[in-house]
Design an enzyme around this catalytic site. Structure first.
Site, short mmCIF file in Angstrom:
data_model
loop_
_atom_site.label_atom_id
_atom_site.label_comp_id
_atom_site.label_asym_id
_atom_site.label_seq_id
_atom_site.Cartn_x
_atom_site.Cartn_y
_atom_site.Cartn_z
N ASN A 1 -36.57 -2.52 -59.84
CA ASN A 1 -36.01 -3.28 -60.79
C ASN A 1 -36.68 -2.87 -62.09
OD1 ASN A 1 -34.93 -5.79 -62.35
ND2 ASN A 1 -34.82 -7.15 -61.35
N LYS B 1 -35.37 -4.42 -65.03
CA LYS B 1 -35.18 -4.91 -65.62
C LYS B 1 -35.29 -4.67 -67.42
CE LYS B 1 -38.90 -8.16 -63.17
NZ LYS B 1 -39.36 -8.40 -63.03
N HIS C 1 -31.66 -13.47 -59.32
CA HIS C 1 -33.46 -12.78 -59.69
C HIS C 1 -33.59 -14.62 -60.71
CE1 HIS C 1 -36.33 -11.54 -61.13
NE2 HIS C 1 -36.64 -10.46 -60.63
N GLY D 1 -44.90 -10.57 -61.64
CA GLY D 1 -45.20 -10.09 -63.35
C GLY D 1 -46.82 -10.86 -63.00
P1 13P Z 1 -43.10 -7.46 -60.61
O1 13P Z 1 -43.37 -6.90 -59.26
O2 13P Z 1 -43.88 -7.05 -62.31
O3 13P Z 1 -43.86 -8.70 -59.94
O4 13P Z 1 -41.75 -8.18 -60.37
C1 13P Z 1 -40.96 -8.37 -59.46
C2 13P Z 1 -39.24 -8.12 -59.75
O5 13P Z 1 -39.12 -9.28 -60.08
C3 13P Z 1 -38.47 -7.99 -58.92
O6 13P Z 1 -37.71 -8.12 -59.17
#
Ligand code: 13P
Length: 254
Positions: free
Chosen positions: A9, A11, A98, A176
């Site tokens: 992802n 983002k 999400h 995150g």
């Molecule tokens: P991280 O791997 O950066 O913790 O993010 C996870 C996430 O939200 C994947 O959709």
């Protein structure tokens, strides 16, 4: 055997050029290094989707997905993107629910149920995300929260729809933050999700669905997580922005 998937992802990261470079690196590494039948799914911003789908065309080990879609078929929804549009550029998946969409854009289980229906109608496979916040876990409400997300988000579907559905358990406190759920904590929830599906549908449906873990997953902790019986892969945020890390996570299934 359940399908093993490692989904990235991205983002809201990477401009057009950087996104294409990263994807090109990923495809080349997968071609050279992935020996199993696991699949990489790269969920990019909308602007990359068409190009990435073209680059991955005819290569089944790498698929492309979006990170959101609108619940309506089409119409006067300025700035929105429909599931049909996403499918029309060759994307096969869409992340729905999400926690960042739930938190920052007020997406509810009720809305997500509609988005799921529209995705399936237009031949997109939803990667449906569920997971509790830290507060909910500390109050020991995590099982209730997960159950409610399942009941309100996907339990209106027919059993056959589960062939096209992927679930992702992402504890909000692990996203995150660098704090990963322990493999035991993740397995406990994945087994719970499968039990709920078996009770609502049947054991075959429950055994067939791919359930991903997401939240600070990286090349170091992936092996322990993916070794668990009910964890079929990962949904990767930060580490999916580095081709080496993302493909190393994927290679856990080699
Ligand atoms: P991280 O791997 O950066 O913790 O993010 C996870 C996430 O939200 C994947 O959709």
């Amino acid at each position: 055997m359940r399908k093993k998937i490692v989904a990235g992802n991205w983002k809201m990261n990477l401009d057009y050029t950087d996104g294409l470079s990263l994807f090109s690196e990923v495809i080349n590494m997968v071609k050279d290094e992935v020996t199993g039948d696991q699949q990489a799914v790269v969920c990019s911003p909308f602007i990359h989707l068409h190009s990435l789908a073209q680059m991955a065309k005819g290569y089944h080990k790498v698929a492309v997905g979006a990170q959101n879609a609108h619940q309506a078929e089409s119409g006067a929804y300025t700035g929105e993107i429909s599931t049909k549009m996403i499918a029309s550029v060759g994307a096969q998946y869409v992340i729905l629910g999400h926690s960042e969409r739930r938190q920052y854009f007020g997406e509810t289980n009720e809305l997500l149920a509609k988005k799921t229906d529209m995705a399936l109608k237009n031949q997109l496979k939803p990667i449906f995300c569920i997971g509790e916040t830290l507060e909910e876990r500390q109050a020991e409400k995590h099982f209730d929260v997960i159950k409610q997300q399942l009941v309100e988000g996907v339990f209106h579907l027919e059993a056959v729809d589960f062939d096209k559905l992927v679930l992702a358990y992402e504890p909000v406190w692990a996203i995150g933050t660098g704090v990963t759920a322990s493999a035991e904590q993740a397995q406990e929830i994945h087994a719970f999700i499968r039990k709920e599906i078996a009770e609502k549908y049947d054991q075959t449906v429950a055994d067939g669905i791919t359930i991903l873990y997401g939240g600070s997953c990286n090349p170091k902790n992936a092996a322990e997580l993916f070794a668990k019986e009910d964890i079929d892969g990962g949904l990767i945020g930060g580490a999916s922005l580095k081709s080496r890390d993302f493909v190393d996570i994927l290679k856990t299934f080699n």
